[in-house]
Design an enzyme around this catalytic site. Structure first.
Site, PDB file in Angstrom:
ATOM      1  N   CYS A 126       0.834  -1.205   0.000  1.00 36.08           N
ATOM      2  CA  CYS A 126       0.000   0.000   0.000  1.00 36.08           C
ATOM      3  C   CYS A 126       0.869   1.255   0.000  1.00 36.08           C
ATOM      4  O   CYS A 126       2.092   1.200   0.088  1.00 36.08           O
ATOM      5  CB  CYS A 126      -0.964  -0.012   1.174  1.00 36.08           C
ATOM      6  SG  CYS A 126      -0.163   0.039   2.780  1.00 36.08           S
ATOM      7  N   LYS A 128       2.057   3.910   1.750  1.00 35.62           N
ATOM      8  CA  LYS A 128       3.191   4.362   2.558  1.00 35.62           C
ATOM      9  C   LYS A 128       4.222   3.272   2.787  1.00 35.62           C
ATOM     10  O   LYS A 128       5.362   3.562   3.134  1.00 35.62           O
ATOM     11  CB  LYS A 128       2.710   4.917   3.908  1.00 35.62           C
ATOM     12  CG  LYS A 128       1.635   5.977   3.781  1.00 35.62           C
ATOM     13  CD  LYS A 128       2.010   7.075   2.815  1.00 35.62           C
ATOM     14  CE  LYS A 128       0.863   8.031   2.564  1.00 35.62           C
ATOM     15  NZ  LYS A 128      -0.331   7.413   1.956  1.00 35.62           N
ATOM     16  N   SER A 474      -5.427  11.920  -2.328  1.00 34.22           N
ATOM     17  CA  SER A 474      -5.216  10.545  -2.761  1.00 34.22           C
ATOM     18  C   SER A 474      -4.774  10.547  -4.214  1.00 34.22           C
ATOM     19  O   SER A 474      -5.093  11.463  -4.978  1.00 34.22           O
ATOM     20  CB  SER A 474      -6.524   9.764  -2.622  1.00 34.22           C
ATOM     21  OG  SER A 474      -6.461   8.556  -3.345  1.00 34.22           O
TER      22      SER A 474
END
Length: 558
Positions: A126, A128, A474
């Site tokens: 994902c 990070k 995002s």
């Protein structure tokens, strides 16, 4: 071949009579004397049951370990954390997302350093976890590589391929009465059909592309989908490759160079990638000791055509990019455009130019345009400055044609207040939605505003409003939006001076973002501005707020 001993670090932990107790511990959990005589290779990943993005990491780790053993090493697996941006989006939990990047890097660095690994494979999924693992590799500077876990396949809703982006936008459509609750429910049931990271060119796939182009991930590995059986072969290959990297003594500092980072930035611009790449590449550059400024992103994007027709602004997803030719095809286009430093070294021991030349383009593919037919003449983002953002901000340009907007400010202290106004239909065409107090220190944690931006798109306002924030967006965000406003409100940034009705202008061609106020009026208002006090902030996030720097420098903690 390097003359560096393969057990150049782990011998301190495992060799000699004085290390008998350490060996005893390890014998007790299955390591033989023969195992401990070999190089020790860390295999770090973020497997967790809170999201699909990293759900395949343990399976991939087992295959990486298989490859390491076959090539003469002894793997040691370790787990770190992950926070799902998509699941925590629009809640206080989203504050933990960017904080987790530092904790992931810290935890891998600590284990690899304390246990004296000779080399390291990091597996990410994902948003990070991807830069976090590469930051750890840069800090440690031991032979190593990053393997991306891969993207999810699209879902199918009423005969149409869908991603999680359509679910976020459907929330706004439902609020506007454009779809029924049953339709929303059917869509949410279909949009995320298995393991893997979000399918569009959102932050996960953007960073995976960037790091393969940078060369810290093996060429051709990143776009193999998460649940494709070929991903298991890629993982075995990564385990074997890290042993070659160790034998060659090849370190991340040879790969994470200025030229390599410039290649990565150009790939983000050409692919229409996430604005979060600015934060993450600045952070990686800092960890590697490579000078890199936010303005260099603008110069590269301005010189790079947008060629990839990828969501959120385009039509296709990561699995389509894989079938079209993957990242090597993007490398070829960068080379053809004169935007690739072909001599930059990669973890394979070959140059990025050599990998570009090996690209295989699927006949008739429509995902990656040729240079004669760009989606846009310039790249997918720009850096703006002005009296709203003296230290800069990032505006996304992929997926829309707007380059100028002037309108009255609608100011909100925090995402929740803005979302309530959107759902109550209080935002109208022409508005500039201002969400402040969401920066790295003020948020704390610099939340993403996807819930708000997607709801605005869903309500049909995407082409008529603008949104600015000292928080983040995002990778799934599209529309005329400017993020990472710096300095942030909590650190005295002029965004704290804005009030409802102030005229705000965003002018991409002039690279300006301004409010129609005098310097004296801004100073007077800032002297009176008091950032909101956040109640109930977790200790870990409160620590981060005290240590974090500006978004214009990568939002690093020191």
């Amino acid at each position: 071949m390097s003359d560096l001993p393969l057990k150049h670090r782990s011998r301190v932990l495992t060799e000699g009579p004085e290390r008998a107790a350490a060996r005893a511990y390890l014998h007790g959990i299955g390591y033989s004397a023969e195992d401990l005589a070999k190089p020790i290779i860390g295999v770090a990943h973020s497997w967790i049951e809170t999201m699909p993005c990293n759900f395949n990491n343990r399976v991939l780790a087992a295959k990486v370990k298989e490859g390491i053993r076959a090539a003469g090493g002894t793997p040691m697996e370790l787990n770190t954390i992950a926070i799902s941006d998509g699941i925590t989006m629009g809640t206080p939990g989203m504050r933990a997302s960017l904080v987790s990047r530092e904790l992931i890097a810290d935890s891998i660095e600590l284990v690899a350093s304390a246990h004296c690994f000779d080399a390291l494979v990091t597996i990410s999924g994902c948003d990070k976890t991807i830069p976090g693992t590469v930051m750890a590799l840069a800090r440690l500077n031991i032979p190593g590589l990053m393997l991306y876990g891969g993207s999810i396949k699209p879902g199918c809703y009423r005969g149409q391929e869908v991603t999680i982006q359509q679910v976020f936008e459907a929330v706004g459509q439902f609020a506007a009465g454009r779809i029924t609750e049953q339709q929303l429910h059917e869509l949410e049931e279909a949009a995320s059909p298995g393991a893997g990271a979000c399918g569009g060119q959102f932050t996960a796939n953007t960073m995976a592309v960037a790091f393969e182009v940078l060369g810290i991930s093996p060429s051709g590995s990143s776009m193999v989908p998460a649940e494709d059986s070929r991903k298991l072969d890629v993982a075995v290959g990564a385990g074997k490759l890290v042993m070659e990297v160790l034998r060659a003594g090849r370190r991340p500092s040879e790969i994470i160079t200025k030229r390599g980072l410039e290649n990565a930035i150009a790939a983000v611009a050409m692919s229409g990638g996430s604005t979060n790449a600015v934060l993450h590449l600045l952070a990686v550059a800092h960890e590697a000791g490579v000078p890199l400024s936010i303005d260099e992103f603008d110069a590269i994007s301005e010189a790079t055509p947008l060629l990839c027709d990828l969501q959120p602004g385009g039509r296709y997803v990561a699995t389509d990019l894989y079938e079209a030719g993957g990242v090597p095809l993007l490398l070829r286009r960068l080379s053809e455009a004169g935007m690739l430093h072909r001599d930059a070294m990669t973890v394979t021991g070959r140059t990025v130019g050599e990998h570009a030349d090996e690209a295989v383009e699927t006949e008739g593919q429509r995902v990656v345009h040729d240079l004669a037919h760009p989606l846009k003449r310039t790249g997918g983002f720009a850096i703006l400055r002005g009296n709203v953002a003296p230290d800069g901000c990032v505006v996304k340009l992929a997926g829309h044609e707007r380059r100028l907007h002037r309108g009255p400010a609608r100011v909100f202290d925090g995402e929740e207040a803005a979302m309530a106004a959107v759902l109550a239909k209080e935002i109208v065409a022409g508005d500039v939605v201002v969400i402040r107090g969401e920066g790295p220190a003020g948020g704390p944690g610099m939340r993403e505003m996807l819930a708000v931006t997607a709801a605005l798109i869903g309500e049909g306002l995407g082409e008529s409003i603008a949104l600015i924030t000292d928080g983040r967006f995002s990778g799934a965000t599209h529309g005329f939006m400017a993020a990472h406003i710096a300095p942030e409100a909590a650190r005295g940034g002029p965004i704290g001076a804005l009030r409802d009705g102030d005229e705000v202008s965003i002018d991409v061609d002039a690279r300006r973002i301004d409010v129609n106020l005098s310097e004296q009026e801004i100073a007077t208002r800032l002297a009176r501005y008091e950032p909101p006090v956040r109640e109930g902030i977790e200790v870990a996030i409160a620590k981060y707020a005290k240590l974090v720097g500006s978004a214009s420098e990568g939002a690093l903690t020191r």
